[in-house]
Design a protein around this motif. Structure first.
Motif, mmCIF file in Angstrom:
data_model
loop_
_atom_site.group_PDB
_atom_site.id
_atom_site.type_symbol
_atom_site.label_atom_id
_atom_site.label_comp_id
_atom_site.label_asym_id
_atom_site.label_seq_id
_atom_site.Cartn_x
_atom_site.Cartn_y
_atom_site.Cartn_z
ATOM 1 N N ILE A 94 0.848 -1.188 0.000
ATOM 2 C CA ILE A 94 0.000 0.000 0.000
ATOM 3 C C ILE A 94 0.881 1.233 0.000
ATOM 4 O O ILE A 94 1.890 1.294 0.705
ATOM 5 C CB ILE A 94 -0.925 0.029 1.232
ATOM 6 N N ILE A 95 0.491 2.239 -0.776
ATOM 7 C CA ILE A 95 1.204 3.521 -0.832
ATOM 8 C C ILE A 95 0.302 4.615 -0.282
ATOM 9 O O ILE A 95 -0.872 4.705 -0.659
ATOM 10 C CB ILE A 95 1.618 3.866 -2.279
ATOM 11 N N THR A 96 0.853 5.449 0.589
ATOM 12 C CA THR A 96 0.086 6.581 1.113
ATOM 13 C C THR A 96 1.047 7.724 1.424
ATOM 14 O O THR A 96 2.221 7.689 1.047
ATOM 15 C CB THR A 96 -0.737 6.159 2.347
ATOM 16 N N THR A 97 0.559 8.742 2.139
ATOM 17 C CA THR A 97 1.379 9.902 2.500
ATOM 18 C C THR A 97 1.295 10.138 4.007
ATOM 19 O O THR A 97 0.377 9.636 4.666
ATOM 20 C CB THR A 97 0.917 11.180 1.774
ATOM 21 N N PRO A 98 2.206 10.940 4.559
ATOM 22 C CA PRO A 98 2.167 11.206 6.001
ATOM 23 C C PRO A 98 1.169 12.283 6.397
ATOM 24 O O PRO A 98 1.034 12.574 7.584
ATOM 25 C CB PRO A 98 3.600 11.678 6.296
ATOM 26 N N VAL A 99 0.464 12.870 5.429
ATOM 27 C CA VAL A 99 -0.435 13.988 5.747
ATOM 28 C C VAL A 99 -1.900 13.584 5.694
ATOM 29 O O VAL A 99 -2.791 14.438 5.739
ATOM 30 C CB VAL A 99 -0.180 15.189 4.804
ATOM 31 N N GLU A 100 -2.177 12.281 5.627
ATOM 32 C CA GLU A 100 -3.561 11.818 5.534
ATOM 33 C C GLU A 100 -4.298 12.005 6.863
ATOM 34 O O GLU A 100 -3.694 12.046 7.940
ATOM 35 C CB GLU A 100 -3.595 10.335 5.147
ATOM 36 N N HIS A 101 -5.618 12.082 6.771
ATOM 37 C CA HIS A 101 -6.460 12.128 7.965
ATOM 38 C C HIS A 101 -6.277 10.833 8.759
ATOM 39 O O HIS A 101 -5.948 9.781 8.205
ATOM 40 C CB HIS A 101 -7.931 12.288 7.554
ATOM 41 N N ALA A 102 -6.512 10.916 10.058
ATOM 42 C CA ALA A 102 -6.311 9.748 10.925
ATOM 43 C C ALA A 102 -7.125 8.538 10.475
ATOM 44 O O ALA A 102 -6.676 7.395 10.626
ATOM 45 C CB ALA A 102 -6.661 10.112 12.368
ATOM 46 N N ARG A 128 2.522 18.692 -0.337
ATOM 47 C CA ARG A 128 2.043 18.003 -1.544
ATOM 48 C C ARG A 128 2.941 16.816 -1.876
ATOM 49 O O ARG A 128 4.165 16.891 -1.777
ATOM 50 C CB ARG A 128 1.995 18.959 -2.735
ATOM 51 N N VAL A 129 2.308 15.727 -2.279
ATOM 52 C CA VAL A 129 3.042 14.561 -2.723
ATOM 53 C C VAL A 129 3.251 14.672 -4.232
ATOM 54 O O VAL A 129 2.463 15.310 -4.939
ATOM 55 C CB VAL A 129 2.281 13.262 -2.369
ATOM 56 N N SER A 130 4.294 14.059 -4.723
ATOM 57 C CA SER A 130 4.603 14.102 -6.148
ATOM 58 C C SER A 130 4.055 12.859 -6.848
ATOM 59 O O SER A 130 4.229 11.738 -6.366
ATOM 60 C CB SER A 130 6.119 14.171 -6.346
#
Length: 386
Positions: A94-102, A128-130
């Motif tokens: 799974i790929i995600t970002t550190p700024v997602e909602h809990a 922003r993610v690239s």
């Protein structure tokens, strides 16, 4: 004293029409939509009419609309549902970002504890993610990419269209977008988006609490979270919340049909507030000022060296309601995970205040907010930690 409510990212005041509709339906259409008698059939008809209307508003097919209890359930349904429905053998990625909602970040962490391999991509100084980083992180075993549309702490808009294009031709990799802070604030059209799951929560766009929806791409396999009577096409069991569903779609219509004028109002007020904040040098802006990369309703500021809850309560004494971080994390004393990921130091990440606007606000409201912020800072200035 008039209360000025600037916490729309946490929840919004429902439309008067929605309040009236929900109340009337609770009184008149209380039958179970799964019942065979006439009252049940009428209730079911209201739900399906609402489903068709929501689909039309968002550019989806009616069968792609799944009603839920809110954003948290919708996000869990999309993330866990696709993970457990995947036929891929072995470790799933799974790929995600550190700024997602809990409700996204913690759900993916939970899957990591259950055996998933998780890649958390970095974000730039704007949060922003690239899309290029997403592409570089893809593997044959990647079953899900989860990137939010609008940041719940900063209002930053992620490049979901670019990411959708990157994922074209990869049918095994599904794309989930948390749209909770986007609906009614920034344009979105499901058809042609490249998104497989898009989630929303009614109380973020002036609808009732306890209702949400998930758009699920036609033909996508999804393991239900809730087993039971097979409502929502077998995707989400549970007795249909008829008044809440109809009220949700009414709020969706009101929010989207006036999107351009509403967002224009909020953008002008946001710029006005930014201009006024420049006269308070102790406050530091944590989000971009430009209109292109940020939603029109969110401002995030810090008073480095000052505890944010002190500012929140002092403003509340003056009739101004704002928040720290997201509402789900506001009681935490830890630095904001989102702001830390953007590279901000601990003083700024620990002292952030979120101001989120609504289209009911006026220039006078903004003037009063700025004045009371300035008064609060002046009172706190002698208490700064050196």
């Amino acid at each position: 004293m008039k209360t000025l409510y600037f916490d729309h990212c946490a929840s919004t005041p429902p439309y008067e029409q929605v309040l009236k509709t929900v109340g009337e339906l609770m009184a008149l259409h209380y039958a179970n939509a799964g019942a065979l008698h006439r009252a049940g059939t009428e209730a079911a008809r209201l739900v399906e009419r609402a489903r068709a209307s929501a689909a039309e508003r968002l550019g989806a097919k009616p069968e792609e609309v799944v009603f839920t209890s809110g954003g948290t359930e919708s996000n869990n349904l999309a993330i866990k549902g696709v993970y457990f429905a995947s036929s891929l053998q072995g470790t799933k990625h799974i790929i995600t970002t550190p700024v997602e909602h809990a409700s996204v970040f913690e759900t993916i962490k939970q899957l990591g504890r259950w055996g998933a391999e998780v890649t958390v991509l970095p974000v730039d100084s704007l949060g922003r993610v690239s899309a290029a980083d997403v592409e570089a992180a893809l593997r044959p075993e990647t079953v899900l990419v989860s990137v939010m549309h609008v940041g719940n702490e900063t209002g930053v808009i992620q490049p979901i269209e670019e990411i959708g294009k990157v994922l074209q031709g990869r049918p095994r990799t599904k794309f989930h977008v948390d749209g909770v802070q986007a609906v009614g604030k920034v344009p979105f059209r499901w058809s042609g988006s490249g998104v497989d799951f898009y989630t929303a929560s009614a109380h973020k766009f002036r609808g009732p609490k306890g209702v949400g929806l998930a758009l699920v791409r036609e033909g996508t396999s999804l393991e239900p979270l809730l087993a039971g009577g097979g409502q929502e096409g077998g995707t989400r069991s549970g007795t249909s919340n008829v008044p809440g569903i109809v009220g949700t779609v009414q709020a969706l219509r009101l929010a989207t049909e006036s999107l351009e004028s509403r967002t224009g109002t909020m953008r002008r007020l946001r710029l006005d507030l930014l201009d006024r904040l420049r006269s308070i040098p102790e406050l530091v802006l944590n989000v971009p000022e430009d209109a292109e990369n940020v939603a029109p309703h969110v401002i995030n500021i810090s008073y480095p060296g000052m505890r944010p809850e002190v500012i929140v309560h002092m403003l509340e004494e003056q009739g101004v309601l704002v928040s720290t971080q997201s509402a789900c994390s506001s009681k935490s004393l830890k630095p904001s995970r989102v702001l830390s990921a953007m590279g901000l130091d601990e003083a700024r990440a620990s002292g952030s205040i979120r101001i989120s606007l609504g289209d009911e606000h006026t220039e006078e409201d903004i003037r009063l907010l700025a004045e009371r912020l300035a008064e609060t800072v002046a009172r706190l200035k002698p208490l700064e930690r050196k």
